[in-house]
Structure formats: structure tokens, C-alpha cells
Design an enzyme around this catalytic site. Structure first.
Site, PDB file in Angstrom:
ATOM      1  N   SER A   1      28.983  10.019  30.378  1.00  0.00           N
ATOM      2  CA  SER A   1      29.478   8.733  30.888  1.00  0.00           C
ATOM      3  C   SER A   1      30.967   8.660  30.589  1.00  0.00           C
ATOM      4  O   SER A   1      31.458   9.368  29.693  1.00  0.00           O
ATOM      5  CB  SER A   1      28.753   7.598  30.153  1.00  0.00           C
ATOM      6  OG  SER A   1      29.439   6.368  30.310  1.00  0.00           O
TER       7      SER A   1
ATOM      8  N   TYR B   1      25.321   2.983  22.703  1.00  0.00           N
ATOM      9  CA  TYR B   1      25.536   3.765  23.931  1.00  0.00           C
ATOM     10  C   TYR B   1      26.793   4.628  23.799  1.00  0.00           C
ATOM     11  O   TYR B   1      26.779   5.825  24.104  1.00  0.00           O
ATOM     12  CB  TYR B   1      25.662   2.803  25.116  1.00  0.00           C
ATOM     13  CG  TYR B   1      25.684   3.454  26.478  1.00  0.00           C
ATOM     14  CD1 TYR B   1      24.491   3.750  27.146  1.00  0.00           C
ATOM     15  CD2 TYR B   1      26.881   3.770  27.109  1.00  0.00           C
ATOM     16  CE1 TYR B   1      24.501   4.327  28.410  1.00  0.00           C
ATOM     17  CE2 TYR B   1      26.908   4.349  28.366  1.00  0.00           C
ATOM     18  CZ  TYR B   1      25.711   4.622  29.011  1.00  0.00           C
ATOM     19  OH  TYR B   1      25.728   5.197  30.269  1.00  0.00           O
TER      20      TYR B   1
ATOM     21  N   LYS C   1      26.869   8.653  23.732  1.00  0.00           N
ATOM     22  CA  LYS C   1      27.568   9.390  24.795  1.00  0.00           C
ATOM     23  C   LYS C   1      28.691  10.260  24.219  1.00  0.00           C
ATOM     24  O   LYS C   1      28.926  11.364  24.705  1.00  0.00           O
ATOM     25  CB  LYS C   1      28.094   8.423  25.863  1.00  0.00           C
ATOM     26  CG  LYS C   1      26.988   7.723  26.665  1.00  0.00           C
ATOM     27  CD  LYS C   1      26.122   8.717  27.439  1.00  0.00           C
ATOM     28  CE  LYS C   1      25.083   8.014  28.308  1.00  0.00           C
ATOM     29  NZ  LYS C   1      24.208   8.961  29.027  1.00  0.00           N
TER      30      LYS C   1
HETATM   31  P1  NAD Z   1      18.238   4.223  35.653  1.00  0.00           P
HETATM   32  O1  NAD Z   1      17.794   3.111  34.786  1.00  0.00           O
HETATM   33  O2  NAD Z   1      18.216   4.055  37.138  1.00  0.00           O
HETATM   34  O3  NAD Z   1      17.463   5.564  35.286  1.00  0.00           O
HETATM   35  C1  NAD Z   1      17.180   5.927  33.952  1.00  0.00           C
HETATM   36  C2  NAD Z   1      16.052   6.915  33.957  1.00  0.00           C
HETATM   37  O4  NAD Z   1      15.727   7.229  32.583  1.00  0.00           O
HETATM   38  C3  NAD Z   1      14.773   6.352  34.585  1.00  0.00           C
HETATM   39  O5  NAD Z   1      14.108   7.359  35.297  1.00  0.00           O
HETATM   40  C4  NAD Z   1      13.947   5.945  33.362  1.00  0.00           C
HETATM   41  O6  NAD Z   1      12.558   5.902  33.595  1.00  0.00           O
HETATM   42  C5  NAD Z   1      14.325   7.060  32.415  1.00  0.00           C
HETATM   43  N1  NAD Z   1      13.978   6.755  31.023  1.00  0.00           N
HETATM   44  C6  NAD Z   1      14.290   5.669  30.288  1.00  0.00           C
HETATM   45  N2  NAD Z   1      13.706   5.733  29.093  1.00  0.00           N
HETATM   46  C7  NAD Z   1      13.012   6.903  29.065  1.00  0.00           C
HETATM   47  C8  NAD Z   1      12.196   7.548  28.096  1.00  0.00           C
HETATM   48  N3  NAD Z   1      11.946   7.004  26.878  1.00  0.00           N
HETATM   49  N4  NAD Z   1      11.637   8.732  28.409  1.00  0.00           N
HETATM   50  C9  NAD Z   1      11.838   9.290  29.634  1.00  0.00           C
HETATM   51  N5  NAD Z   1      12.611   8.729  30.584  1.00  0.00           N
HETATM   52  C10 NAD Z   1      13.181   7.552  30.291  1.00  0.00           C
HETATM   53  O7  NAD Z   1      19.730   4.542  35.170  1.00  0.00           O
HETATM   54  P2  NAD Z   1      20.903   5.476  35.749  1.00  0.00           P
HETATM   55  O8  NAD Z   1      22.078   4.588  35.948  1.00  0.00           O
HETATM   56  O9  NAD Z   1      20.452   6.345  36.859  1.00  0.00           O
HETATM   57  O10 NAD Z   1      21.211   6.335  34.438  1.00  0.00           O
HETATM   58  C11 NAD Z   1      20.956   7.702  34.331  1.00  0.00           C
HETATM   59  C12 NAD Z   1      21.935   8.302  33.334  1.00  0.00           C
HETATM   60  O11 NAD Z   1      23.259   8.122  33.809  1.00  0.00           O
HETATM   61  C13 NAD Z   1      21.881   7.665  31.948  1.00  0.00           C
HETATM   62  O12 NAD Z   1      22.003   8.657  30.953  1.00  0.00           O
HETATM   63  C14 NAD Z   1      23.095   6.760  31.949  1.00  0.00           C
HETATM   64  O13 NAD Z   1      23.580   6.521  30.652  1.00  0.00           O
HETATM   65  C15 NAD Z   1      24.059   7.583  32.779  1.00  0.00           C
HETATM   66  N6  NAD Z   1      25.165   6.834  33.355  1.00  0.00           N
HETATM   67  C16 NAD Z   1      24.942   5.822  34.229  1.00  0.00           C
HETATM   68  C17 NAD Z   1      26.024   5.133  34.739  1.00  0.00           C
HETATM   69  C18 NAD Z   1      25.867   4.005  35.703  1.00  0.00           C
HETATM   70  O14 NAD Z   1      26.849   3.316  35.956  1.00  0.00           O
HETATM   71  N7  NAD Z   1      24.702   3.780  36.268  1.00  0.00           N
HETATM   72  C19 NAD Z   1      27.331   5.485  34.369  1.00  0.00           C
HETATM   73  C20 NAD Z   1      27.503   6.521  33.476  1.00  0.00           C
HETATM   74  C21 NAD Z   1      26.420   7.198  32.977  1.00  0.00           C
END
Ligand code: NAD
Length: 261
Positions: A143, A156, A160
Site C-alpha cells: 500500500s 495497518y 504494510k
Molecule cells: P477487499 O475488502 O475488497 O478484499 C479483501 C480480501 O481479503 C477479501 O477477499 C476478504 O475476504 C479477504 N480477507 C479478509 N480477511 C481474511 C482472512 N482472515 N482470511 C482470508 N481472507 C481474508 O479489499 P481490497 O481493497 O481489495 O484489499 C486487498 C488488499 O489491497 C489489502 O491487502 C489492502 O490492504 C490492499 N490495498 C487496498 C487499497 C485500496 O484502496 N482498496 C489500497 C492499498 C492497498
């Protein structure tokens, strides 16, 4: 089709960025293991949809990323079903927004387990097979918060920054084995994770929903646009190609210029 006869495990791929990455790998011909929480019927629909749309095999592992034994079982299931884990994407992640003095201890532990320690457990289990086959691609969804901080996101940001360090360490350990290890660091991507943190940020900062979107989220992003899940997935696909074989230990930002400032 750059991933024909390869197997990819993508944690947290029932939603958002992970789902887009799993679908993009399937489009490139990979067998995929999807993982994550959610409604069983919805997950089965996605899994079957991937098989039908891309003509590949897709299986679902319900492994909970807070549980090391379930994580090891997921990698073992992938190896048993498909013969290898060639591409590993550590993407599962959750967010929690709160001032540190009110931050629930169980939330801190959960975020560290899902967003950081799960990657240690998957990597630990998958690297021996990658070394034996002299090929592997490990991609961690980090991130912008792996490089800079924001208030109220202590767990978080700590997790990260941790995954960025883990990425560099494993890249060095595996550098002569045909394995690359990188992280992708998106800025704000419009996914359920971002949508869910809006109410907490409204509460923590005393703002309206529109103010959170424009003055907190997009305020940080100079392009004033959200990153898309497909853009992140396209970079993940690129990292699996031969053209990317000398990219290892890198933290690749995709944040509309956020961390340039
Ligand atoms: P999301 O909530 O759409 O997806 C998260 C996924 O993780 C889901 O499939 C959920 O079921 C799974 N998950 C959560 N807890 C779990 C567990 N205990 N065991 C197994 N799976 C689990 O979120 P996203 O935005 O797609 O995030 C995905 C990654 O991207 C994360 O690591 C997040 O930190 C990172 N990220 C997201 C953003 C953003 O702006 N959306 C920015 C930077 C980084």
C-alpha cells in the site's frame, strides 16, 4: 497467454483487488486458487465463472489468514491439486481506523496477522517448491501506507511497512533461485475495503461522506482519481513475465502520485 501451465494462489481473492488479480491470471492461462471470506454461493459463482470464462481450473480454499495451519494447508492443497505453486500473491487485508489510545487490541492482532504474518506463512510454505523448480513469482499487495503514514491507522501502517521489509528480505534470500519477490503499493483503489472505512473516518474526523472522499481520500492522490483494480492486476501480470525477471525486491507504487509529494 503468459501463465499457461502455471498455478497461482491469490489470498483474499473473493473481492476487490485480489479477485481482479485472480481473474487476470486466469485470463493468462493459469490454474488459480482463490481464497477469502464471503457468501459461499457468491464465491462458488465467481469460481465457476472463472473456469467457464477463461477455460482454466479454479479451486477455492477457505483458509483463514489468521491461522498458520490453515495457510499451510492451502499451499499444500494447491500443490496436491495442480502440482505446484508458481505464483503467490499475498493480498488478503483488512483495515481499522481509530485513535491509538482506543485501538482495540484484538483489531491490532488481527490486522498484523492478516496483513503481514499470513504472507510469512504462505511464503514459508511455497518457497521450497519454487526453489526446486527454479522459478517463482511472489507479489505482495502492500500500500502507499508501506511508505508513508496516515493518522488513526496504526496497525495497518505498521503491517504494510512490515510487508515491504519482508518483500526485500525474501527477494535477497531467493535471488539466485529464479524467484522474484515484489510488492505493489496502490494508493486508494475503489473497493469494498475503502468503502467500509468511510463511516469510521467520518466519525474519527467529524466529516461527511463527501468530505471523506474528496478531502481525505482523493486529497492525498494528486491525480484526483481512484486507482482501478484492473490496473493493479495488470501490474501483477507484468511481474510474472520474463520481461520482469530482473525486478525483485521492489516496492512499485501505483498511487496517482501520492507518495511523490
Ligand atoms: P477487499 O475488502 O475488497 O478484499 C479483501 C480480501 O481479503 C477479501 O477477499 C476478504 O475476504 C479477504 N480477507 C479478509 N480477511 C481474511 C482472512 N482472515 N482470511 C482470508 N481472507 C481474508 O479489499 P481490497 O481493497 O481489495 O484489499 C486487498 C488488499 O489491497 C489489502 O491487502 C489492502 O490492504 C490492499 N490495498 C487496498 C487499497 C485500496 O484502496 N482498496 C489500497 C492499498 C492497498
Amino acid at each position: 497467454m503468459t501463465l499457461k501451465s502455471k498455478t497461482a494462489v491469490v489470498t483474499g481473492s473473493t473481492s476487490g483487488i485480489g479477485l481482479a488479480i485472480a481473474r487476470a491470471f486466469a485470463k493468462e492461462g493459469a490454474s488459480v486458487v482463490i481464497n477469502g471470506m464471503g457468501d459461499a454461493a457468491e464465491i462458488e459463482k465467481e469460481r465457476a465463472g472463472i473456469e467457464k470464462e477463461f477455460g482454466v481450473k479454479a479451486i477455492y480454499s477457505p483458509a483463514d489468514m489468521t491461522k498458520p495451519d490453515e495457510i499451510a494447508a492451502m499451499i499444500a492443497l494447491a500443490e496436491k491439486t495442480f502440482g505446484s505453486v508458481d505464483v503467490l500473491v499475498n493480498n488478503a487485508g483488512i483495515q481499522f481506523v481509530s485513535p491509538v489510545e482506543e485501538f482495540p487490541i484484538e483489531k491490532w492482532n488481527q490486522i498484523l496477522a492478516i496483513n503481514l504474518s499470513s504472507a510469512f506463512h504462505t511464503i514459508r510454505a511455497a518457497v521450497p517448491g519454487m526453489k526446486a523448480r527454479k522459478w517463482g513469482r511472489i507479489i505482495n499487495t502492500a500500500s502507499a501506507h508501506s511508505l508513508i503514514a496516515s493518522p488513526f491507522k496504526s496497525a495497518y501502517v505498521a503491517a504494510k511497512h512490515g510487508i515491504a521489509g519482508l518483500t526485500k528480505t525474501i527477494a535477497l534470500e531467493t535471488a539466485t533461485h529464479g524467484i522474484t519477490v515484489n510488492c505493489i503499493s496502490p494508493g486508494y483503489v475503489w473497493t469494498p475495503l475503502v468503502e467500509r472505512q468511510i463511516p469510521d473516518t467520518m466519525k474519527a474526523r467529524g466529516l461527511t461522506k463527501e468530505q471523506v472522499i474528496n478531502d481525505v481520500l482523493l486529497e492525498a492522490q494528486p491525480t484526483k482519481q481512484f486507482v482501478t483494480v484492473d490496473q493493479v492486476a495488470a501490474l501483477a501480470v507484468f511481474l510474472t513475465t520474463d520481461a520482469a525477471s530482473q525486478i525483485t525486491g521492489a516496492n512499485l507504487s501505483m498511487d496517482g502520485g501520492w507518495t511523490a509529494g
